[in-house]
Design a protein around this motif. Structure first.
Motif, PDB file in Angstrom:
ATOM      1  N   LEU A 122       0.093   4.291  -8.372  1.00 20.69           N
ATOM      2  CA  LEU A 122      -0.174   5.170  -7.229  1.00 20.69           C
ATOM      3  C   LEU A 122      -1.551   4.880  -6.628  1.00 20.69           C
ATOM      4  CD1 LEU A 122       1.290   8.635  -8.298  1.00 20.69           C
ATOM      5  CD2 LEU A 122       2.190   6.981  -6.675  1.00 20.69           C
ATOM      6  N   PHE A 125      -1.176   1.943  -4.536  1.00 25.38           N
ATOM      7  CA  PHE A 125      -0.427   2.319  -3.330  1.00 25.38           C
ATOM      8  C   PHE A 125      -1.341   3.021  -2.319  1.00 25.38           C
ATOM      9  CE2 PHE A 125       1.814   5.850  -1.218  1.00 25.38           C
ATOM     10  CZ  PHE A 125       2.570   5.103  -0.321  1.00 25.38           C
ATOM     11  N   ARG A 128      -3.690   1.362   0.402  1.00 28.03           N
ATOM     12  CA  ARG A 128      -3.188   0.944   1.715  1.00 28.03           C
ATOM     13  C   ARG A 128      -3.555   1.998   2.743  1.00 28.03           C
ATOM     14  NH1 ARG A 128       3.009  -0.782   0.972  1.00 28.03           N
ATOM     15  NH2 ARG A 128       2.687  -1.238   3.154  1.00 28.03           N
ATOM     16  N   ARG A 129      -3.769   1.549   3.970  1.00 26.34           N
ATOM     17  CA  ARG A 129      -4.090   2.510   5.016  1.00 26.34           C
ATOM     18  C   ARG A 129      -2.796   2.952   5.684  1.00 26.34           C
ATOM     19  NH1 ARG A 129      -8.736   1.550   8.480  1.00 26.34           N
ATOM     20  NH2 ARG A 129     -10.535   1.365   7.121  1.00 26.34           N
ATOM     21  N   PHE A 130      -2.577   4.256   5.664  1.00 25.22           N
ATOM     22  CA  PHE A 130      -1.418   4.779   6.407  1.00 25.22           C
ATOM     23  C   PHE A 130      -1.695   6.225   6.773  1.00 25.22           C
ATOM     24  CE2 PHE A 130      -0.523   5.049   1.830  1.00 25.22           C
ATOM     25  CZ  PHE A 130      -0.236   6.386   1.673  1.00 25.22           C
ATOM     26  N   VAL A 206      -6.836   9.356  -9.453  1.00 22.36           N
ATOM     27  CA  VAL A 206      -8.081   9.574  -8.723  1.00 22.36           C
ATOM     28  C   VAL A 206      -9.182   8.649  -9.222  1.00 22.36           C
ATOM     29  CG1 VAL A 206      -9.933  11.231  -8.319  1.00 22.36           C
ATOM     30  CG2 VAL A 206      -7.570  11.922  -8.068  1.00 22.36           C
ATOM     31  N   ILE A 207      -9.326   8.532 -10.541  1.00 25.79           N
ATOM     32  CA  ILE A 207     -10.405   7.686 -11.062  1.00 25.79           C
ATOM     33  C   ILE A 207     -10.135   6.216 -10.775  1.00 25.79           C
ATOM     34  CG2 ILE A 207     -11.673   7.019 -13.124  1.00 25.79           C
ATOM     35  CD1 ILE A 207     -11.659   9.693 -14.020  1.00 25.79           C
ATOM     36  N   GLY A 210     -10.811   5.483  -7.189  1.00 23.62           N
ATOM     37  CA  GLY A 210     -12.255   5.330  -6.981  1.00 23.62           C
ATOM     38  C   GLY A 210     -12.730   3.951  -7.411  1.00 23.62           C
ATOM     39  N   GLU A 218     -13.414  -8.645   0.219  1.00 25.54           N
ATOM     40  CA  GLU A 218     -13.520 -10.081   0.500  1.00 25.54           C
ATOM     41  C   GLU A 218     -12.880 -10.906  -0.624  1.00 25.54           C
ATOM     42  OE1 GLU A 218     -16.551  -8.178   0.535  1.00 25.54           O
ATOM     43  OE2 GLU A 218     -15.996  -7.691   2.596  1.00 25.54           O
ATOM     44  N   GLU A 221      -9.235 -11.015  -0.172  1.00 25.55           N
ATOM     45  CA  GLU A 221      -8.897 -11.835   0.986  1.00 25.55           C
ATOM     46  C   GLU A 221      -9.066 -13.316   0.662  1.00 25.55           C
ATOM     47  OE1 GLU A 221     -11.326 -10.116   4.008  1.00 25.55           O
ATOM     48  OE2 GLU A 221     -10.015  -8.359   4.154  1.00 25.55           O
TER      49      GLU A 221
ATOM     50  N   GLN B   6     -14.213 -13.278   9.999  1.00 26.00           N
ATOM     51  CA  GLN B   6     -13.296 -12.158   9.824  1.00 26.00           C
ATOM     52  C   GLN B   6     -12.925 -11.472  11.127  1.00 26.00           C
ATOM     53  OE1 GLN B   6     -14.812  -9.129   7.269  1.00 26.00           O
ATOM     54  NE2 GLN B   6     -13.498  -9.750   5.612  1.00 26.00           N
ATOM     55  N   ARG B  22       2.937   1.107   8.397  1.00 26.07           N
ATOM     56  CA  ARG B  22       2.129   2.248   7.991  1.00 26.07           C
ATOM     57  C   ARG B  22       2.996   3.487   7.806  1.00 26.07           C
ATOM     58  NH1 ARG B  22      -1.862   2.615  12.560  1.00 26.07           N
ATOM     59  NH2 ARG B  22      -3.576   3.534  11.412  1.00 26.07           N
ATOM     60  N   ALA B  25       4.923   3.490   4.597  1.00 26.52           N
ATOM     61  CA  ALA B  25       4.124   3.894   3.448  1.00 26.52           C
ATOM     62  C   ALA B  25       3.985   5.412   3.403  1.00 26.52           C
ATOM     63  CB  ALA B  25       2.753   3.228   3.509  1.00 26.52           C
ATOM     64  N   THR B  26       3.837   6.021   4.571  1.00 32.27           N
ATOM     65  CA  THR B  26       3.721   7.482   4.598  1.00 32.27           C
ATOM     66  C   THR B  26       4.989   8.132   4.040  1.00 32.27           C
ATOM     67  OG1 THR B  26       2.330   7.308   6.549  1.00 32.27           O
ATOM     68  CG2 THR B  26       3.237   9.482   6.045  1.00 32.27           C
ATOM     69  N   ILE B 279     -14.050  15.088 -10.191  1.00 29.62           N
ATOM     70  CA  ILE B 279     -13.210  14.318 -11.111  1.00 29.62           C
ATOM     71  C   ILE B 279     -13.829  12.951 -11.360  1.00 29.62           C
ATOM     72  CG2 ILE B 279     -10.963  13.231 -11.459  1.00 29.62           C
ATOM     73  CD1 ILE B 279      -9.708  15.480  -9.970  1.00 29.62           C
ATOM     74  N   THR B 280     -14.256  12.282 -10.285  1.00 29.95           N
ATOM     75  CA  THR B 280     -14.807  10.946 -10.491  1.00 29.95           C
ATOM     76  C   THR B 280     -16.230  11.027 -11.052  1.00 29.95           C
ATOM     77  OG1 THR B 280     -15.215  10.975  -8.146  1.00 29.95           O
ATOM     78  CG2 THR B 280     -13.435   9.598  -8.896  1.00 29.95           C
TER      79      THR B 280
END
Lengths: 323, 285
Positions: A122, A125, A128-130, A206-207, A210, A218, A221, B6, B22, B25-26, B279-280
């Motif tokens: 997760l 997952f 990713r930007r969405f 979450v950890i 992070g 980079e 990529e 880039q 996108r 994924a949502t 949490i972190t």
């Protein structure tokens, strides 16, 4: 470090220099420094005292208790005579201890494996930007924030063999619908592990999320440009960089899993036929159900010993990371 | 080098396909969330079903029925208040003890300071049941069994190591010049702490307070072991005993569960930023 040694070296030098004028000076540098240090300790002292009383004292007391004979009447008479190794012998010769130890191992390994793998998947997952990424990611935390006893009771309802929603759902999709999730000795531990995986996923996610944010884009990529597949990039670039975070997640997960109590009591109370008894619940059973605090202390000490091994491990990781 | 190659290369080809991917994924994210939150949905659903249908609960509450909540409130309302009082008391004790300590450990460079930080990390690993085991007999001797104050103290122990570690890692970054400037202006150590350090550390104080509240609110073990009568009964203990007594009445049990989960939900919505930070920050640093 250098500043502490410097300030530690200062006092012996101070008085010699101040000796001559000491009588006329109202406050000499040495006592002024001492007063300052004392005032500074004033900030820390309450916490040190609190932790000594609520962590240090129980650790020592627990060792002493494991050599004492406690019975329900002890709390009226105040007498708990020392009985040598009796408690230890009793606990170890009772087959329940071995069973609880083995079940604790299964429970811990099963929970950690499940929480970590799903949590990591997760986390990847969510890198990713969405749209709605942030909202979905924070709502997934809810299971972790709800009191564990409450989660346990909700799942107890879901798992019910005859009227639970899990079996009725399985029946609807054509699968066997009469699994006695919590009431058979074969399934109960598996069910408890499943619930604990569910509880632990958000924390792992979450950890690890992070940690993934810290991996420079980079690098991925560059690997992609070199023709590495996504899986290959993940395995050879991302995972090695994530290693310190993975260690922390696993150690913290271990610490919170090995001592589990709330969840098991809410789901099964250790049953059926002790099939979900762990070292945590066994400590509780011995002390607070049978009122044999000596036996409870023995199991508790074993639990501390196991935790201590991992605490050392954790602190080493933590220290290396700080450098 | 990297940036010049880039900027023209990366966005152009991706922009063509991105919108479709996108939203895919949502959709997947929503499915994952639905699976993860299903047990909590089921808790609310069961709480709202009329009693008669409890044997075969429908997927959505058809006739919404609040009788579960009414009986949960009459029977568990007092326990909710007990939880609130105990948790707030634990937060107060926790912050009063850990904020000055975090400041001292972050800024004073005292001999032995490192050892204390080390010790704080270790205390986070002591199993709670071991503490309860030893604490019980001490509490009996001190008359703290079945008392609000005793439970607040025990619950504060759940948050204190975490709060010290979290706030310390924040307070280390307060520039020494700021503190020295305050002292040059004639503020004493305590005034500097209260008027300069605490306001600057507001975010870490909120995070620490939030978590010590959640720990105390969720506590079951101390509630179970340090109370032998019904005088001090937090909601977690209340629900646990409830289920032993009326297993048939799932509507009320679930309604009480919903009520006990409300603080978590409210805090999550109001302060997600602090929760993620807690949490972190509290575990990794």
């Amino acid at each position: 470090m250098s500043s502490t040694t410097a300030s530690a070296a200062a006092p012996p030098a101070g008085p010699k220099a101040a000796d001559a004028g000491a009588a006329s000076m109202p406050v000499n540098p040495r006592s002024a420094k001492r007063r300052r240090t004392l005032a500074q300790w004033g900030f820390i002292a309450p916490a040190v005292i609190f932790m000594a009383l609520f962590f240090g004292y129980p650790l020592v007391r627990n060792v002493v208790m494991s050599f004492q004979d406690y019975s329900p009447s002890t709390f009226f008479t105040g007498e708990a005579p020392f009985n040598g190794l009796d408690n230890w012998n009793n606990v170890f010769s009772d087959g329940l201890f071995g069973k609880a130890l083995w079940q604790t191992i299964l429970f811990t390994i099963g929970s950690l494996a499940g929480q970590f793998c799903i949590g990591l998947a997760l986390a990847v997952f969510f890198t990713r930007r969405f749209p709605l990424n942030g909202i979905l990611r924070s709502l997934i935390l809810l299971p972790w924030l709800v009191p564990m006893v409450v989660s346990g009771i909700v799942w107890r309802r879901i798992f019910d063999q005859d009227t639970g929603v899990l079996n009725s759902f399985l029946g609807t999709v054509g699968l066997p619908a009469d699994t006695p999730w919590l009431t058979s000795t074969g399934m109960a531990l598996v069910s408890v592990i499943l619930v604990n995986i569910w509880i632990g996923i958000p924390f792992n996610m979450v950890i690890l999320y992070g940690g993934l944010q810290e991996v420079p884009k980079e690098l991925n990529e560059a690997a992609a440009l070199d023709g590495a597949s996504a899986w290959r990039t993940f395995r050879s670039v991302t995972l090695p960089m994530l290693k310190p975070v993975i260690t922390v997640v696993l150690v913290l997960g271990f610490m919170s899993t090995v001592k589990i109590l709330d969840l098991v009591l809410a789901l099964t109370d250790g049953g059926p036929a002790d099939s979900t008894q762990t070292l945590g619940t066994l400590t509780y059973q011995n002390s607070f159900v049978q009122m044999d605090f000596g036996a409870g202390a023995v199991v508790g000490n074993i639990l501390i010993l196991i935790s201590a091994v991992f605490a050392v491990f954790y602190l080493r990781v933590n220290r290396n990371e700080g450098k | 080098m990297a940036t010049t190659t880039q900027i023209p290369a990366a966005p152009a080809p991706a922009a063509v396909h991105r919108p479709k991917r996108r939203w895919g994924a949502t959709v997947f994210g929503v499915v994952v969330l639905a699976v993860m939150l299903f047990p909590l949905y089921w808790m609310i659903n069961t709480a709202l079903q009329p009693d008669a249908s409890l044997v075969d609960v429908g997927p959505v509450p058809t006739g919404v029925d609040f009788s579960g909540f009414t009986s949960a409130l009459t029977e568990q309302g007092g326990n909710l208040l007990t939880s609130l009082a105990v948790a707030l008391g634990a937060v107060a004790i926790c912050l009063a003890i850990s904020a000055p300590a975090a400041y001292g450990l972050a800024q004073f460079n005292l001999r032995g300071g490192r050892t204390i930080v080390f010790g704080t990390l270790i205390t986070q690993m002591v199993p709670g049941i071991v503490i309860a085991n030893a604490l019980y007999s001490a509490y009996v001797d001190l008359g703290l069994v079945n008392s609000y104050f005793g439970l607040m103290l025990a619950d504060a122990s759940l948050g204190i190591p975490f709060a010290i570690v979290l706030m310390r890692s924040f307070m280390v970054s307060i520039p020494r010049e700021v503190i020295e400037a305050a002292e040059v202006d004639g503020a004493g150590r305590v005034r500097t702490f209260v008027q300069v350090v605490l306001p600057m550390s507001r975010n870490s104080l909120i995070t620490a307070g939030l978590f010590s509240f959640l720990y105390a609110w969720s506590d079951f073990m101390f509630a179970l072991t340090l109370n032998t009568t019904d005088d001090v009964k937090p909601i977690t203990l209340g629900i646990y005993q409830y289920i032993g007594a009326h297993v048939g009445d799932w509507g009320s049990v679930m309604a009480a569960s919903v009520l006990s989960a409300v603080p978590a939900a409210v805090l999550l919505v109001l302060s997600q930023k602090y929760i993620a930070a807690g949490i972190t920050g509290g575990s990794v640093k």
